[in-house]
Design a protein around this motif. Structure first.
Motif, PDB file in Angstrom:
ATOM      1  N   GLY A   1       0.798  -1.221   0.000  1.00 52.93           N
ATOM      2  CA  GLY A   1       0.000   0.000   0.000  1.00 52.93           C
ATOM      3  C   GLY A   1       0.829   1.269   0.000  1.00 52.93           C
ATOM      4  N   SER A   2       2.122   1.159  -0.265  1.00 55.41           N
ATOM      5  CA  SER A   2       2.994   2.336  -0.240  1.00 55.41           C
ATOM      6  C   SER A   2       3.037   3.071  -1.572  1.00 55.41           C
ATOM      7  N   LEU A   3       2.360   2.513  -2.592  1.00 53.59           N
ATOM      8  CA  LEU A   3       2.449   3.092  -3.928  1.00 53.59           C
ATOM      9  C   LEU A   3       1.064   3.074  -4.563  1.00 53.59           C
ATOM     10  N   PRO A   4       0.615   4.202  -5.122  1.00 53.71           N
ATOM     11  CA  PRO A   4      -0.691   4.204  -5.812  1.00 53.71           C
ATOM     12  C   PRO A   4      -0.626   3.417  -7.111  1.00 53.71           C
ATOM     13  N   LYS A   5      -1.777   2.897  -7.538  1.00 56.78           N
ATOM     14  CA  LYS A   5      -1.820   2.011  -8.707  1.00 56.78           C
ATOM     15  C   LYS A   5      -1.361   2.718  -9.976  1.00 56.78           C
ATOM     16  N   ASN A   6      -1.752   3.986 -10.172  1.00 54.41           N
ATOM     17  CA  ASN A   6      -1.381   4.665 -11.418  1.00 54.41           C
ATOM     18  C   ASN A   6       0.126   4.891 -11.522  1.00 54.41           C
ATOM     19  N   LEU A   7       0.754   5.275 -10.385  1.00 53.88           N
ATOM     20  CA  LEU A   7       2.208   5.473 -10.398  1.00 53.88           C
ATOM     21  C   LEU A   7       2.921   4.130 -10.592  1.00 53.88           C
ATOM     22  N   TYR A   8       2.370   3.074  -9.987  1.00 50.67           N
ATOM     23  CA  TYR A   8       2.948   1.743 -10.164  1.00 50.67           C
ATOM     24  C   TYR A   8       2.949   1.352 -11.635  1.00 50.67           C
ATOM     25  N   GLU A   9       1.826   1.561 -12.318  1.00 53.28           N
ATOM     26  CA  GLU A   9       1.731   1.168 -13.721  1.00 53.28           C
ATOM     27  C   GLU A   9       2.687   1.963 -14.595  1.00 53.28           C
ATOM     28  N   GLU A  10       2.858   3.249 -14.261  1.00 53.44           N
ATOM     29  CA  GLU A  10       3.772   4.087 -15.041  1.00 53.44           C
ATOM     30  C   GLU A  10       5.218   3.614 -14.904  1.00 53.44           C
ATOM     31  N   LEU A  11       5.625   3.385 -13.665  1.00 53.10           N
ATOM     32  CA  LEU A  11       7.001   2.935 -13.424  1.00 53.10           C
ATOM     33  C   LEU A  11       7.213   1.518 -13.947  1.00 53.10           C
ATOM     34  N   PHE A  12       6.206   0.673 -13.795  1.00 53.94           N
ATOM     35  CA  PHE A  12       6.310  -0.699 -14.285  1.00 53.94           C
ATOM     36  C   PHE A  12       6.494  -0.720 -15.802  1.00 53.94           C
ATOM     37  N   ALA A  13       5.781   0.158 -16.489  1.00 52.15           N
ATOM     38  CA  ALA A  13       5.907   0.219 -17.950  1.00 52.15           C
ATOM     39  C   ALA A  13       7.308   0.660 -18.371  1.00 52.15           C
ATOM     40  N   ALA A  14       7.888   1.607 -17.632  1.00 50.00           N
ATOM     41  CA  ALA A  14       9.246   2.063 -17.949  1.00 50.00           C
ATOM     42  C   ALA A  14      10.246   0.915 -17.775  1.00 50.00           C
TER      43      ALA A  14
ATOM     44  N   ILE B   1      13.422  -3.874 -19.941  1.00 47.11           N
ATOM     45  CA  ILE B   1      13.575  -5.326 -19.995  1.00 47.11           C
ATOM     46  C   ILE B   1      13.447  -5.826 -21.432  1.00 47.11           C
ATOM     47  N   ALA B   2      12.466  -5.286 -22.160  1.00 45.13           N
ATOM     48  CA  ALA B   2      12.263  -5.717 -23.544  1.00 45.13           C
ATOM     49  C   ALA B   2      13.478  -5.391 -24.402  1.00 45.13           C
ATOM     50  N   SER B   3      14.057  -4.198 -24.185  1.00 48.12           N
ATOM     51  CA  SER B   3      15.228  -3.805 -24.959  1.00 48.12           C
ATOM     52  C   SER B   3      16.428  -4.704 -24.639  1.00 48.12           C
ATOM     53  N   ALA B   4      16.663  -4.943 -23.332  1.00 52.33           N
ATOM     54  CA  ALA B   4      17.786  -5.790 -22.940  1.00 52.33           C
ATOM     55  C   ALA B   4      17.587  -7.222 -23.408  1.00 52.33           C
ATOM     56  N   ASP B   5      16.348  -7.699 -23.345  1.00 53.29           N
ATOM     57  CA  ASP B   5      16.055  -9.060 -23.780  1.00 53.29           C
ATOM     58  C   ASP B   5      16.286  -9.214 -25.279  1.00 53.29           C
ATOM     59  N   ARG B   6      15.902  -8.187 -26.050  1.00 49.41           N
ATOM     60  CA  ARG B   6      16.118  -8.234 -27.497  1.00 49.41           C
ATOM     61  C   ARG B   6      17.613  -8.242 -27.815  1.00 49.41           C
ATOM     62  N   ASP B   7      18.381  -7.392 -27.114  1.00 56.04           N
ATOM     63  CA  ASP B   7      19.823  -7.340 -27.352  1.00 56.04           C
ATOM     64  C   ASP B   7      20.501  -8.654 -26.975  1.00 56.04           C
ATOM     65  N   LEU B   8      20.068  -9.261 -25.871  1.00 57.88           N
ATOM     66  CA  LEU B   8      20.645 -10.543 -25.460  1.00 57.88           C
ATOM     67  C   LEU B   8      20.317 -11.641 -26.467  1.00 57.88           C
ATOM     68  N   ARG B   9      19.088 -11.614 -26.989  1.00 57.58           N
ATOM     69  CA  ARG B   9      18.705 -12.624 -27.979  1.00 57.58           C
ATOM     70  C   ARG B   9      19.563 -12.485 -29.232  1.00 57.58           C
TER      71      ARG B   9
END
Length: 535
Positions: free
Chosen positions: A444-457, A462-470
């Motif tokens: 409960g220390s983080l609001p849902k909207n801020l969580y989604e924003e940071l999670f997306a970043a 992760i997607a970029s690093a995963d693509r480079d590793l592949r």
């Protein structure tokens, strides 16, 4: 009234003396911290090992210079500093890598310590004319290696991770072996007689009992970790477990050092999984600071305790002692590791050279010398000799070790490996950030909207690093013969094979699999592990 004021109430003088002692001790600690800071700056400029600089600085200090009574106390080192250093090393040890190196570690830290101590004692008895019991005690005391100096050299010169694990693992376990052997020697000195069977019984009880005690208290701490996720509470818990395990082991007559090692390994492997990423970082930082601070004070005090006048007089004998324990190391390490090749992956000869050259002595040897019985023949001369030997070893071997390791050219820098580690760094950091975000959302220390924003970043990273590793691994598949460094993939395969082997053995113990079914699979895994190159 005047008479009452003139009289000193009972205990006031003692309280004043106690306050004065504490004030002097605090002032002395402040001076030592300032000296350590200056030493850190100078050693960085001169590019010499920090611990060597601390010892040399301690030689320049005298007890009269310090504003309080400060000295190297054997009880403090054995009961406070030693558990801290062992626990800090244990929680940072990778168990999967330790498992893959347990055979060479067990050989060097077990039979290797016993044989090296016997050879060293025989040479000391012959060369210096020491009594048998005294030579045996010194032989055991000087089988302990100071891993701080060796790891400091490894930080300046890249070495294979497996070699670093062997060095750290040996240091973890040979302390326990040496302490048990010294306990047996003390018993022989006190009783006047001792049978081989009694010695074996004492060693078995010490090691098995220490392992069981460490497992029990380690798993108890893991259970408490599941109830807590507060960094400060977990710090207090780990401090209590590290120091308490050592004291309990001492009281019930088992190996305290082995107990702390096992408890630290269990907590580092299982306990830290129960905590959030931020709590884990806080715990690791605390123990890193604790280990660094303890080593700083120990090596400064080593220099302070050594009398320069006595040092000059004992240098010829100290050089002979260094030659004696190095001879014992050579005559045990090379043959034992040669025999290792018949049942495990052989260690490259250059790695074995490092294990010989890295046989540096440290503060624990001095603490054990101070803890010798008062009626031991020639005890005062023995303490002075051990102190001088440790100093010669720290300065002489400590200064030359980085240069010698560099000359051996254990690893070559690889642009491919650096690229791979950069890609992994981005992926590991982003996933750790996502895990911490999830923990903050649940609490409960983080609001849902801020969580989604940071999670997306983080997800984009992760997607970029995963693509480079592949792309990196696809390129490796196409150009396998042209890669500069293949050891990373071998390391990944090793971790996977060890995980498979652990799961199969666990299922076998629970009765889920029959031995006939699992035996061939485990044998195939062992063959794959042996086929992998050293990393």
């Amino acid at each position: 009234m005047g008479l009452w004021l003139a009289q000193t109430p009972p205990g006031v003088e003692a309280l004043a003396d106690s306050t004065s002692d504490v004030t002097g001790l605090v002032n002395a600690l402040i001076v030592l911290l300032l000296v350590a800071t200056v030493v850190a700056l100078i050693t960085r400029r001169l590019r010499i090992p920090y611990v060597v600089g601390l010892v040399l600085a301690g030689l320049c200090l005298t007890p009269s210079v310090l504003p309080g009574s400060v000295g190297l106390n054997a009880e403090v080192i054995l009961n406070l500093f030693l558990p801290i250093l062992i626990f800090e090393a244990a929680i940072n040890t990778d168990i999967s890598r330790l498992r893959s190196t347990i055979k060479p570690i067990a050989l060097i830290a077990g039979p290797g310590v016993v044989l090296a101590a016997m050879i060293t004692a025989a040479l000391l008895q012959w060369g210096l004319g020491l009594a048998t019991i005294t030579a045996a005690a010194i032989g055991v005391i000087l089988t302990i290696t100071d891993t701080v100096s060796v790891i400091a050299a490894f930080r300046t010169v890249p070495v294979p991770p497996r070699l670093a694990t062997i060095v750290e693992g040996e240091s973890l376990f040979n302390d326990g072996t040496a302490l048990v052997l010294l306990g047996i020697i003390t018993t022989v000195h006190g009783q006047g007689s001792f049978t081989v069977w009694e010695g074996l019984q004492q060693m078995i009880i010490a090691f098995v009992g220490g392992g069981v005690l460490g497992l029990g208290l380690g798993y108890l701490c893991v259970g408490l970790f599941q109830q807590l996720d507060d960094a400060l509470s977990n710090i207090l818990l780990t401090v209590a477990v590290s120091l308490g395990t050592f004291q309990i082991g001492h009281e019930i007559g088992v190996s305290s050092a082995i107990a702390v090692v096992v408890a630290g390994l269990v907590i580092g492997e299982l306990g830290f999984r129960q905590t959030s990423a931020s709590t884990k970082v806080t715990l690791l930082n605390f123990w890193e600071y604790a280990g660094f601070g303890v080593n700083t004070f120990i090596f400064l005090l080593v220099g302070i305790e050594v009398d320069p006048g006595v040092l000059l007089k004992t240098i010829p004998a100290a050089l002979f002692v260094v030659l004696a324990y190095q001879t014992g190391r050579v005559l045990t390490t090379y043959p034992l590791l040669y025999l290792l090749g018949f049942c495990d992956r052989p260690l490259p000869l250059r790695w074995q050279h490092v294990l010989i050259l890295g046989n540096v002595k440290g503060s624990l040897s001095m603490a054990l010398a101070l803890s010798l019985p008062a009626d031991l023949p020639g005890r005062s001369q023995v303490v002075a000799l051990v102190f001088s030997t440790v100093l010669v070893s720290l300065v002489g071997q400590g200064l030359t070790l980085p240069w010698l390791v560099k000359r051996l050219r254990l690893t070559a820098p690889s642009a491919t490996k650096q690229r791979l580690e950069t890609l992994q760094l981005n992926l590991i950091a982003a996933k750790a950030g996502q895990q911490e975000l999830a923990a903050l959302l649940r609490s409960g220390s983080l609001p849902k909207n801020l969580y989604e924003e940071l999670f997306a970043a983080y997800q984009a990273q992760i997607a970029s690093a995963d693509r480079d590793l592949r792309e990196f691994y696809n390129q490796r598949t196409l150009n396998d013969a042209h890669l500069e460094d293949q050891s990373h993939l071998d390391g990944l395969r090793r971790r996977l094979y060890l995980a498979e082997k652990g799961a199969v053995n666990d299922a076998l113990r629970k009765g889920l699999l029959s031995e006939s079914t699992s035996q061939s699979y485990v044998r195939a895994l062992n063959e794959k592990l042996l086929a992998l190159k050293d990393d």
